[in-house]
Design a protein around this motif. Structure first.
Motif, PDB file in Angstrom:
ATOM      1  N   LYS A  33       0.879  -1.179   0.371  1.00 58.89           N
ATOM      2  CA  LYS A  33      -0.149   0.219   0.070  1.00 58.89           C
ATOM      3  C   LYS A  33       0.837   1.279  -0.014  1.00 58.89           C
ATOM      4  O   LYS A  33       0.609   2.294  -0.391  1.00 58.89           O
ATOM      5  N   ALA A  34       1.817   1.471   0.628  1.00 56.15           N
ATOM      6  CA  ALA A  34       2.604   2.642   0.616  1.00 56.15           C
ATOM      7  C   ALA A  34       3.830   2.749  -0.719  1.00 56.15           C
ATOM      8  O   ALA A  34       3.340   3.393  -1.123  1.00 56.15           O
ATOM      9  N   ASP A  35       3.980   0.878  -1.181  1.00 54.26           N
ATOM     10  CA  ASP A  35       4.229   1.900  -2.720  1.00 54.26           C
ATOM     11  C   ASP A  35       3.554   2.805  -3.607  1.00 54.26           C
ATOM     12  O   ASP A  35       3.213   3.088  -4.731  1.00 54.26           O
ATOM     13  N   MET A  36       1.365   1.560  -3.585  1.00 56.69           N
ATOM     14  CA  MET A  36       1.213   2.806  -4.079  1.00 56.69           C
ATOM     15  C   MET A  36       0.721   3.423  -4.019  1.00 56.69           C
ATOM     16  O   MET A  36       0.521   5.058  -4.414  1.00 56.69           O
ATOM     17  N   TYR A  37       0.947   4.361  -2.487  1.00 53.39           N
ATOM     18  CA  TYR A  37       0.338   5.746  -2.247  1.00 53.39           C
ATOM     19  C   TYR A  37       1.698   6.511  -2.780  1.00 53.39           C
ATOM     20  O   TYR A  37       1.933   7.910  -3.361  1.00 53.39           O
ATOM     21  N   LEU A  38       2.985   6.235  -3.295  1.00 53.76           N
ATOM     22  CA  LEU A  38       4.213   6.716  -3.320  1.00 53.76           C
ATOM     23  C   LEU A  38       3.883   6.997  -5.562  1.00 53.76           C
ATOM     24  O   LEU A  38       4.257   7.773  -4.979  1.00 53.76           O
ATOM     25  N   ALA A  39       3.767   5.542  -5.233  1.00 52.08           N
ATOM     26  CA  ALA A  39       3.060   5.560  -7.016  1.00 52.08           C
ATOM     27  C   ALA A  39       2.562   6.562  -7.777  1.00 52.08           C
ATOM     28  O   ALA A  39       2.611   8.215  -8.265  1.00 52.08           O
ATOM     29  N   LEU A  40       0.874   7.307  -6.669  1.00 53.60           N
ATOM     30  CA  LEU A  40      -0.002   8.082  -6.653  1.00 53.60           C
ATOM     31  C   LEU A  40       0.930  10.015  -6.513  1.00 53.60           C
ATOM     32  O   LEU A  40       0.387  10.714  -7.171  1.00 53.60           O
ATOM     33  N   ALA A  41       1.871   9.491  -5.496  1.00 56.81           N
ATOM     34  CA  ALA A  41       2.080  10.910  -5.108  1.00 56.81           C
ATOM     35  C   ALA A  41       3.653  11.557  -6.016  1.00 56.81           C
ATOM     36  O   ALA A  41       3.268  12.498  -6.562  1.00 56.81           O
TER      37      ALA A  41
END
Length: 822
Positions: A33-41
């Motif tokens: 989920k942290a990777d997904m957040y970073l990709a979105l950011a």
């Protein structure tokens, strides 16, 4: 101004997947989920990048006058949601992620709050940056990139425990290090006096050691425009990777330790200053910020200008409280020692450039630095401060001959005991504008705290009532209410909060009231779920949510609140059939690690809560919850859910407050004293739509000066006596009966903040709250009228006044060029 075409849902998905695969080297099977957040950011950051370049190029090409807002704190909260709102792409991203099976709400929760502030000062600065960008003003925020933010607060056995807030432990996708913007910062050494070729007396700072300040830039997007301003934060780096002297002597560990000591300057936000080491590190931090910023401002100015007398025409520097005030002697040092200006020329430039905002009227909060410490760390600056003071006192003496008491009161150097530098006095003497942050506060500055200075320079003093950004504190944190408001009156309120007055007629519309309260209940359910997950306390969304969330301090009087909670508990126990609406009393806030009384108040709140919440005779009628680690992201859950906002500081102690504005904007009713901005809120929402109680500022001053005797109230008010006796006797601390006795002893023997004097009036006001809450339709009407009256309290209005009255800057619309070709 043309707004660039928004990307399609497919474009957003492509960008998201690109960053997941190419920036993070993950796929949907391996990504957390942290990777997904970073990709979105990273994908959202791409939308900011060209606008950011356009903005900086535009300011340069137009040679716009710029404002530099220097603050030791910027309590920014989470960046992602704010960027989505201001870019106007929240709905598009929501849809794009839903199609990929992801929740934008869940990804926003992954982001750690930026640990760059610890209270109202830093949150105000963050609101100001948002307003400056949204109003298209050429502005920069300058602060320190603290590696460890304000401590993370845990509640263990009812007490506060501090653990490090390593907010940078994970990647921070919003910052860009600027290796080319590296400035040397000097400390210690000595000053040599000499005569130059022209026969002028000069000073040279020698034998100093250097720390390097490295810039990290954060984007600050305006709301639905093409402006992206910059917040630049400084990080301390060793001047070389290792001290070569140590290294060449074979002392490798010594060289490493030297590097670590150097970089400690930007390690931690506001170290505890009750010990000498902590005080010294704080002073180093303040000069580090001031020097790096002044050097950076002059570097940018020199790109287009070589005549330093033009500096005030191109540069406005706003000092957010006294923490950055060392920028004043730093600018003087550079102008005199390095640019060879005369004192008179340098002083004229300095006073025309700087403006100072005062944020406190508490004497203990006015910064003073011991002269020996300043002499050791900043020897050249102390000489400059002495010279500023000498010339200033000569001016005062000529205007008020023979008044030695006035000279002592006004001197920048306090020599009543250990010699200290009064930073507020230095700021006033060297600034062309001094402002308070609410109408009452600004009058107190003129009439009391800085009256001597007001007599000398009445034209310098002015008021700028604080404000909040409605984009974060309504549109972002309360989207369903924001949508209802926009549906009813249009969405112009997002950039012109005065539009909210159009809600007033709708307060009489029963259907609108119903929808309003349905949204309030939904927000309360969301907060109730959060409290159950974090505190394991089951609370009803139909109870009155009574909230006091702010820094724990005796003047803010959380203790008065818990006294009325115990009194309510006693009434419910004594009269089981008593008709009172169910109430959930919610507290949040941190105490300074060395502030023992504040930490004991937290322990008392939790101890009282433990007794009440576990008493089946009352716990359907009354609950108490202390929410740990109060932060921007937690506040975003609390404000939309609150029914009642506790703003109960002793009159004459709170400069302004902004929590009071955020609560009222979200439809909470205020119970409060005539203190800070409460007065102006009352004027805007109407006396009938707010619960005002207690002593006024003149009454509080008069009571203290006439010989206040708190024990009189103890003996005259049986209910109060019972509450205090229960607390001091150990009813809420059976394992340690004397635990809370110091709090009660302090109230009975001193009670500087007049809790006992205001107790009876506070209880009466709480009874008024109960009666109104039992008439839901009338409560809903007043809730709507509170939101409708908040137009004045936008930070856009505040910043507009700063720009017009103090900075002399105008909006500079930015044209978006899209892709920047080589």
């Amino acid at each position: 101004m043309d707004q660039v075409a928004q990307p399609s849902v497919k474009d957003l998905q492509k960008s998201f997947i690109y960053h997941l695969q190419h920036t993070l080297v993950k796929d949907k099977y391996s990504a957390t989920k942290a990777d997904m957040y970073l990709a979105l950011a990273y994908a959202v950051r791409d939308l900011l990048a060209t606008r950011w370049l356009d903005t900086q190029q535009s300011y340069y090409l137009k040679d716009a006058k710029r404002v530099y807002y220097i603050s030791m704190e910027f309590l920014m909260g989470r960046t992602l949601g704010n960027a989505l709102i201001n870019l106007g792409v929240m709905e598009e991203w929501d849809m794009a992620l839903k199609e990929l099976g992801l929740s934008i709400e869940e990804l926003q929760e992954v982001e750690w709050d930026a640990g760059l502030g610890n209270g109202g000062l830093g949150r105000l600065a963050a609101c100001f940056l948002d307003s400056m960008a949204s109003m298209q003003l050429p502005a920069y925020g300058y602060g320190i990139r603290y590696e460890y933010g304000m401590f993370y607060q845990k509640i263990v056995d009812g007490g506060q425990h501090e653990v490090p807030d390593n907010w940078l432990r994970y990647q921070n996708p919003w910052e860009f290090d600027r290796q080319e913007h590296l400035h040397p910062i000097r400390f210690e050494g000595r000053v040599v006096e000499f005569t130059d070729r022209d026969g002028s007396k000069r000073f040279s700072w020698v034998d100093y050691y250097e720390v390097m300040a490295l810039a990290y830039d954060f984007p600050v997007p305006g709301y639905k425009n093409n402006t992206v301003n910059t917040m630049r934060l400084w990080s301390a780096k060793a001047s070389r990777d290792f001290d070569l002297n140590f290294f060449n002597q074979g002392n490798y560990i010594g060289s490493v330790e030297s590097k670590m000591k150097t970089e400690n300057i930007s390690k931690v936000l506001y170290p505890a200053d009750h010990m000498l080491e902590g005080k010294e590190l704080r002073l180093r931090q303040e000069y580090f910020l001031a020097s790096a910023t002044v050097q950076d401002i002059l570097y940018r100015f020199a790109k287009k200008h070589d005549n330093l007398t033009e500096l005030p025409d191109q540069v406005a520097i706003q000092l957010n409280d006294t923490h950055p005030v060392l920028a004043i002697p730093e600018l003087m040092r550079i102008l005199i020692d390095e640019r060879k200006l005369t004192w008179e020329a340098a002083w004229e430039i300095t006073t025309k450039t700087f403006a100072y905002t005062n944020h406190t009227i508490l004497q203990e909060a006015l910064e003073k630095w011991p002269v020996p410490m300043v002499s050791r760390l900043l020897p050249r600056h102390l000489l400059i401060i002495f010279e500023i003071n000498r010339r200033f006192l000569e001016e005062v003496a000529s205007r008020f001959p023979g008044d030695t008491a006035r000279l002592q009161r006004m001197s920048i150097i306090d020599d009543s005991g250990e010699k200290q530098v009064r930073m507020a006095h230095l700021a006033i003497v060297a600034s062309h504008s001094i402002n308070g942050v609410s109408a009452l506060h600004s009058e107190i500055l003129k009439d009391d705290l800085f009256h001597d200075f007001y007599e000398v320079w009445p034209e310098r003093f002015n008021n700028k009532t604080n404000g909040i950004t409605q984009r974060r504190w309504l549109k972002h944190c309360n989207p369903y209410l924001a949508d209802l408001i926009s549906e009813a009156i249009g969405d112009k309120w997002t950039t012109d909060l005065d539009e909210l007055q159009n809600l007033r007629p709708l307060a009489e519309d029963s259907e609108f009231r119903r929808r309003w309260m349905d949204i309030k209940r939904m927000n309360k359910q969301r907060l109730a779920d959060h409290i159950y997950q974090r505190n394991c306390i089951q609370i009803s969304p139909d109870s009155l949510f009574d909230c006091q969330t702010k820094r724990i301090h005796e003047y803010k009087r959380q203790l008065l609140n818990i006294l009325q909670v115990v009194a309510r508990y006693n009434r419910l126990k004594e009269y089981p059939g008593l008709e009172l609406p169910p109430r959930t009393v919610i507290f949040g806030g941190k105490a300074a690690p060395s502030y023992s009384a504040a930490k004991l108040i937290i322990k008392l709140i939790n101890s009282v809560g433990s007794v009440i919440n576990n008493d089946p005779a009352v716990n359907q009628q009354l609950k108490v919850a202390f929410l740990a680690n109060y932060s921007v992201s937690l506040a975003e859950k609390i404000f939309p859910a609150a029914d009642l906002s506790e703003q109960i500081s002793t009159a004459g102690t709170e400069a302004s407050g902004t929590g009071n504005m955020k609560y009222a904007l979200n439809g909470a009713l205020t119970i409060g004293t005539l203190d800070g901005a409460n007065i102006e809120i009352m004027e805007e929402v109407g006396k009938d739509n707010i619960f005002i109680f207690g002593l006024t500022t003149p009454q509080a001053v008069g009571l203290r000066s006439s010989g206040y005797r708190p024990q009189d109230y103890y003996y005259q008010l049986p209910e109060l006596k019972t509450v205090l006796d229960q607390i001091s006797s150990g009813m809420f601390s059976p394992g340690n009966p004397g635990l809370f006795r110091p709090l009660v002893d302090n109230l009975l023997n001193s009670d500087y903040y007049l809790l006992l004097a205001d107790f009876d009036a506070y209880m009466d006001a709480q009874a008024d709250v109960d009666r109104l809450y039992m008439i839901p339709d009338e409560w809903a009407r007043k809730s709507i009228l509170n939101t409708a009256g908040m137009g004045k309290f936008s930070s856009d209005r505040t910043i507009g006044e700063y720009a017009r009255d103090i900075w002399g800057i105008k909006p500079q619309p930015v044209e978006h060029k899209g892709i920047h070709h080589w």
